[in-house]
Design an enzyme around this catalytic site. Structure first.
Site, PDB file in Angstrom:
ATOM      1  N   HIS A 154      39.449  47.813  40.768  1.00  0.00           N
ATOM      2  CA  HIS A 154      39.185  46.487  41.439  1.00  0.00           C
ATOM      3  C   HIS A 154      39.795  46.218  42.864  1.00  0.00           C
ATOM      4  O   HIS A 154      39.158  45.851  43.741  1.00  0.00           O
ATOM      5  CB  HIS A 154      39.566  45.396  40.436  1.00  0.00           C
ATOM      6  CG  HIS A 154      39.028  45.273  39.072  1.00  0.00           C
ATOM      7  ND1 HIS A 154      39.625  45.915  37.965  1.00  0.00           N
ATOM      8  CD2 HIS A 154      38.049  44.523  38.796  1.00  0.00           C
ATOM      9  CE1 HIS A 154      38.844  45.880  37.278  1.00  0.00           C
ATOM     10  NE2 HIS A 154      37.962  44.671  37.323  1.00  0.00           N
ATOM     11  N   ASP A 192      28.965  48.826  37.514  1.00  0.00           N
ATOM     12  CA  ASP A 192      30.548  47.915  37.378  1.00  0.00           C
ATOM     13  C   ASP A 192      30.276  47.060  38.807  1.00  0.00           C
ATOM     14  O   ASP A 192      29.349  47.472  39.525  1.00  0.00           O
ATOM     15  CB  ASP A 192      31.697  48.778  37.354  1.00  0.00           C
ATOM     16  CG  ASP A 192      32.805  48.075  36.767  1.00  0.00           C
ATOM     17  OD1 ASP A 192      32.667  46.504  36.656  1.00  0.00           O
ATOM     18  OD2 ASP A 192      33.924  48.426  36.393  1.00  0.00           O
TER      19      ASP A 192
END
Length: 359
Positions: free
Chosen positions: A181, A252
């Site tokens: 992330h 993702d």
């Protein structure tokens, strides 16, 4: 009308005009919901109904709803255990752990389906090496066979409730320390090392009929210089050809730091789709979503559209919550799942995946 290759998010608990404009674009095929999109069960059901009504071919609605720290909807939903708690039970009672995993998958999926959500990005099939904080207790176990057995049980429970499963993060995120992330993790192991361990549950889940997969924003330089989600080696040669996977592949979130390797947002989306993703996620940055909608030009193949269409929740398994609560199957599953792993779940409820989506 068919599903487009983009999955976007929405701003709040009901659609605004900008949401409707974006979601009505032919390039959009799905919506991912975050905790900020949830106020209460009735509101969620109304939101999902409005999203599904926007197009003749209803948009897919997905959510990260795994259990433990990663459960977008909490109040009004059963608190699901972190998957590691099922792995702990496996150590002493494997059959009991499989039974509880299936019941967990059923409760997870039946509650989401009752509110109109099509699928959850679950289960996590990464190995628990104890190194990755972003994976951590989201993983079932360190043993590949245990991960497969428990992941398959969750998948079967989800199927019982009319929901397809999406395994992640192919080919394994558990070995690296960095969080994709906020960084670009690098796993320097050889393909042989990965195949003997991390790939095992993914391979077995493919053989068991897994409907969808999400690749990791991790670089495995001994295999390919591209992160797995942008790699034709991983997605075409290994996943499709060698493992024989014929399900849907979801990227993702392409706004994560781990995706920056591919350039700007339009370049990221193109690279993910060219590598073999069927649907690309662009989350938490509406200005980037607008840029993609304005600039992306893709020739979307029929097989990808067909794979995505199979991710719709089964309409025969979408009772109201009132009807669900009156179901003997649900009552039995809830009896086993409610409170399971509660102690460990309450130690840390900070969601490691919801950087921008947290309410």
């Amino acid at each position: 009308m068919t599903l487009g290759p983009l999955m976007l998010d929405v701003a709040g608990t009901e659609l605004c005009d900008d949401d409707r404009r974006r979601l009505s674009d032919p390039l959009v095929g799905g919506v991912i919901l975050f905790s900020r999109n949830y106020r209460d069960p009735a509101q969620l059901a109304a939101l999902c109904e409005e999203i599904h009504a926007l197009k003749a071919a209803p948009l897919l609605i997905g959510v990260d709803h795994e259990g433990g720290r990663v459960q977008r909807f909490r109040d009004g939903f059963t608190r699901l255990p972190p998957m590691r708690s099922l792995g702990a039970i496996w150590n002493e009672h494997p059959q009991r752990a499989r039974e509880l995993a299936r019941e967990t998958g059923y409760v997870l999926a039946s509650e989401l389906r009752a509110h109109g959500v099509d699928f959850s990005f679950a289960p996590v099939l990464d190995l628990d090496y104890g190194a990755s904080s972003v994976i951590g207790d989201r993983a079932f176990h360190a043993d590949p066979q245990a991960v497969f057995q428990l992941g398959q049980a969750v998948m079967l429970g989800m199927k019982d409730a009319g929901m397809a499963a999406c395994g992640k993060h192919f080919p394994g995120h558990g070995f690296v320390i960095a969080d994709s992330h906020v960084d670009i993790p690098v796993d320097r192991r050889t393909l042989g090392d990965i195949a003997r361990a991390d790939l095992v549950p993914f391979r077995l889940m493919v053989e068991a009929g897994l409907a969808a997969m999400m690749p990791a924003h991790v670089i495995y330089p001994e295999v390919d210089a591209q992160p797995a989600g942008f790699s034709r080696v991983w997605l075409q040669k290994i996943l499709r050809q060698q493992l024989g996977f014929d399900g849907a592949v979801f990227s993702d979130d392409l706004c994560m730091a781990g995706a920056a390797f591919a350039g700007g947002i339009v370049e990221r989306v193109r690279a993910a789709l060219d590598a073999g993703c069927d649907m690309a996620l662009v989350c938490n940055h509406p200005e980037l979503a607008d840029e993609v909608l304005a600039k992306l030009d893709v020739d979307w193949p029929a097989p990808a559209r067909a794979r995505l269409a199979r991710m719709h929740g089964h309409p025969a398994h979408a009772p109201t919550m009132t009807a669900l609560r009156e179901s003997a199957r649900y009552a039995e599953a809830l009896h086993h799942v409610a409170g399971l792993g509660r102690d460990s779940a309450e130690l840390d409820l900070s969601d490691p995946t919801d950087y921008c989506g947290r309410a």
